[in-house]
Motif scaffolding. Structure first.
Motif, PDB file in Angstrom:
ATOM      1  N   ARG A  49      -6.272 -10.397  -4.263  1.00  0.00           N
ATOM      2  CA  ARG A  49      -6.889  -9.095  -4.547  1.00  0.00           C
ATOM      3  C   ARG A  49      -6.132  -7.982  -3.842  1.00  0.00           C
ATOM      4  NH1 ARG A  49      -9.735  -5.185  -2.708  1.00  0.00           N
ATOM      5  NH2 ARG A  49      -9.694  -6.060  -0.602  1.00  0.00           N
ATOM      6  N   GLN A  50      -5.773  -8.205  -2.581  1.00  0.00           N
ATOM      7  CA  GLN A  50      -5.027  -7.189  -1.835  1.00  0.00           C
ATOM      8  C   GLN A  50      -3.669  -6.913  -2.469  1.00  0.00           C
ATOM      9  OE1 GLN A  50      -4.908  -8.777   2.138  1.00  0.00           O
ATOM     10  NE2 GLN A  50      -7.013  -8.157   2.609  1.00  0.00           N
ATOM     11  N   ARG A  52      -2.979  -7.102  -5.687  1.00  0.00           N
ATOM     12  CA  ARG A  52      -3.231  -6.264  -6.872  1.00  0.00           C
ATOM     13  C   ARG A  52      -3.536  -4.834  -6.461  1.00  0.00           C
ATOM     14  NH1 ARG A  52      -6.118 -11.073  -8.316  1.00  0.00           N
ATOM     15  NH2 ARG A  52      -8.152 -10.086  -7.917  1.00  0.00           N
ATOM     16  N   GLU A  53      -4.301  -4.658  -5.403  1.00  0.00           N
ATOM     17  CA  GLU A  53      -4.615  -3.319  -4.917  1.00  0.00           C
ATOM     18  C   GLU A  53      -3.354  -2.587  -4.485  1.00  0.00           C
ATOM     19  OE1 GLU A  53      -7.278  -1.391  -4.690  1.00  0.00           O
ATOM     20  OE2 GLU A  53      -8.587  -2.831  -5.699  1.00  0.00           O
ATOM     21  N   ARG A  54      -2.459  -3.308  -3.827  1.00  0.00           N
ATOM     22  CA  ARG A  54      -1.221  -2.672  -3.369  1.00  0.00           C
ATOM     23  C   ARG A  54      -0.376  -2.224  -4.554  1.00  0.00           C
ATOM     24  NH1 ARG A  54       0.982   0.786  -0.377  1.00  0.00           N
ATOM     25  NH2 ARG A  54       3.080   0.318   0.418  1.00  0.00           N
ATOM     26  N   GLU A  57      -1.796   0.951  -5.853  1.00  0.00           N
ATOM     27  CA  GLU A  57      -1.486   2.076  -4.965  1.00  0.00           C
ATOM     28  C   GLU A  57      -0.089   2.624  -5.212  1.00  0.00           C
ATOM     29  OE1 GLU A  57      -1.910   0.697  -0.994  1.00  0.00           O
ATOM     30  OE2 GLU A  57      -4.080   0.365  -1.140  1.00  0.00           O
ATOM     31  N   PRO A 104      -5.081   1.555 -12.454  1.00  0.00           N
ATOM     32  CA  PRO A 104      -5.344   2.194 -11.164  1.00  0.00           C
ATOM     33  C   PRO A 104      -6.432   3.263 -11.199  1.00  0.00           C
ATOM     34  CG  PRO A 104      -2.987   1.936 -11.503  1.00  0.00           C
ATOM     35  CD  PRO A 104      -3.645   1.541 -12.787  1.00  0.00           C
ATOM     36  N   ARG A 113     -10.981  -1.470 -12.979  1.00  0.00           N
ATOM     37  CA  ARG A 113      -9.586  -1.312 -12.566  1.00  0.00           C
ATOM     38  C   ARG A 113      -8.749  -2.579 -12.771  1.00  0.00           C
ATOM     39  NH1 ARG A 113      -8.756  -0.272  -7.227  1.00  0.00           N
ATOM     40  NH2 ARG A 113      -6.985   1.121  -7.621  1.00  0.00           N
ATOM     41  N   GLU A 114      -9.379  -3.724 -13.010  1.00  0.00           N
ATOM     42  CA  GLU A 114      -8.589  -4.925 -13.265  1.00  0.00           C
ATOM     43  C   GLU A 114      -9.336  -5.829 -14.236  1.00  0.00           C
ATOM     44  OE1 GLU A 114      -7.998  -6.500  -9.271  1.00  0.00           O
ATOM     45  OE2 GLU A 114      -9.751  -7.777  -9.510  1.00  0.00           O
TER      46      GLU A 114
END
Length: 452
Positions: A49-50, A52-54, A57, A104, A113-114
């Motif tokens: 998850r992190q 994908r978040e990165r 960003e 995003p 968002r995903e």
């Protein structure tokens, strides 16, 4: 027991994820989750998850679309399914035919968002290929925000593109690019869209390994070391190269590797001078050198370690001289390294200079750096030649190989020594240090085997 211990280590520190809950949707969407400690291929759901978040960003505008591998690409029965590395890095999903969308700025009334698209379950097909996770179970299984069937991809994509016409995806290159699966995937949404290549961004993220990734790489190295140990014990004149290959593959599987990270290279005599020799059919003769370049793949992360063995158990004087020069070049590169400053290209020049300054010569009088005909090393990770920019300084968290070699076909002498290194704040840590590399240590290692 060892694998269980590694997995327990990887999940320590995993935290819960809070996600949006849509209203009035038939899609499967994540509720607010409690810590589960669940991992996929040795990596915690939270780490995926992190990642994908990165990515979201770093994308200033647009959306990200990635297609996973299909069973048809591996022809189902010819080889085991292996997910595409980029897709695996962001999801941990091994379901064939999956698609990932990252938005995003969100889309729809819930600002999703995903989205993970999965093929609907097919019980008849699963009788042949085994049970698969369908979209109805994907949120809980993979920790994504929303899951939908792949049959809904086009309709959902049109909604995602209402705010943007920029799509980041894997853009294939090369003469066969237009025949690739990636190209066919892009054609599904190409009309009226600006397509940008997401590979440079993902490559830079993949270049730095997390603690979980390092744990998997260390296990891949451990298994590869076991295979080298077995080769050293068994090797003797009269064996066929494929017998050593069989020993390597058996050791990999016995110790929990999924597969080899690349086809084993077992090159004896004249074949030791062929860089990526893979036939492995020759009978090994007394006095041969045998280059053994192998790597176990453990939970998608591969090792890559090479040793050169004397088939008769001891190096000849000429073989020892060449071997010592190659080993010296490797050690010179190690000593020259400065974290955050040195590049792979600079290390290459150090190794070449070391060879060039040696008094040793080829039969026709040339300096032996002329016979070092490949790069000094490469990144290692999800792929054996992992992604990353080689012009950039090597920073903490990067894993590389250092693998000098000298190849003299007219003497049937090929020597390559390859080890894996982790870059830290204070320098290089040799991940494969448990495998002997000094010539006298290699000879002692071989002498402990049951040689006839």
């Amino acid at each position: 027991m060892r694998r269980q211990l590694i997995l327990r280590v990887l999940i320590v520190g995993a935290i819960s994820v809070g996600l949006l809950v849509p209203s009035g949707s038939s899609a499967t969407v994540a509720p607010r989750a409690s810590p589960s400690g669940k991992t996929l291929a040795g990596i915690a759901l939270e780490e995926y998850r992190q990642r994908r978040e990165r990515v979201m960003e770093l994308i200033p505008e647009g959306i990200v679309l990635l297609s996973g591998k299909t069973e048809e690409e591996d022809n189902e029965v010819e080889q085991k399914f292996r997910q595409r590395s980029y897709f695996m890095y962001l999801t941990g999903v091994e379901v064939p035919g999956a698609i990932l969308a990252l938005i995003p700025k969100g889309y729809g009334p819930e600002g999703v968002r995903e989205v993970l698209f999965l093929p609907p379950r097919n019980p008849a097909r699963e009788r042949w290929t085994g049970p698969k996770v369908g979209p109805e179970d994907a949120v809980a299984e993979f920790g994504v925000q929303r899951a939908l069937p792949t049959t809904a991809f086009e309709s959902e994509l049109s909604k995602m593109l209402e705010r943007t016409k920029v799509v980041y995806t894997v853009v294939p290159s090369g003469p066969s690019a237009r025949f690739s699966r990636e190209h066919a995937f892009i054609e599904r949404f190409l009309q009226g869209v600006e397509v940008r290549d997401v590979r440079p961004l993902l490559a830079e993220l993949r270049r730095i390994k997390s603690p979980a990734e390092l744990a998997l790489l260390r296990e891949a190295v451990r298994i590869t070391a076991e295979a080298h140990r077995e080769v050293a014990r068994a090797l003797q004149p009269g064996m066929f190269e494929y017998e050593l290959e069989a020993l390597v593959m058996g050791t990999f599987l016995k110790h929990g590797a999924r597969r080899a990270g690349f086809p084993p290279i077992i090159g004896s005599g004249p074949n030791s001078t062929i860089l990526h020799y893979q036939a492995n059919r020759r009978r090994i003769a007394a006095g041969d050198l045998v280059v053994v370049d192998i790597g176990a793949e453990y939970e998608y992360y591969t090792a890559d370690i090479t040793r050169t063995y004397p088939a008769s158990g001891r190096f000849t004087e000429r073989q020892r001289q060449i071997y010592a020069l190659v080993l010296g070049a490797q050690r010179a590169a190690e000593a020259a390294f400065r974290p955050g400053q040195t590049t792979m290209r600079q290390l290459q020049e150090v190794a070449r200079r070391f060879m060039r300054e040696s008094p040793l010569r080829s039969r026709d009088g040339q300096t032996l750096d002329r016979f070092f005909i490949h790069g000094l090393g490469h990144y290692v990770g999800l792929d054996v030649h992992d992604v990353g920019d080689y012009s950039k300084p090597l920073v903490p968290g990067v894993v590389i190989t250092i693998e000098p070699g000298i190849y003299l076909p007219d003497e049937q002498i090929g020597v390559r020594i390859e080890d894996m290194y982790l870059v830290t704040e204070t320098g290089l840590v040799k991940l494969s240090a448990q495998i002997p590399s000094a010539p006298e240590e290699v000879e002692r290692w071989m002498a402990r085997g049951t040689r006839r």
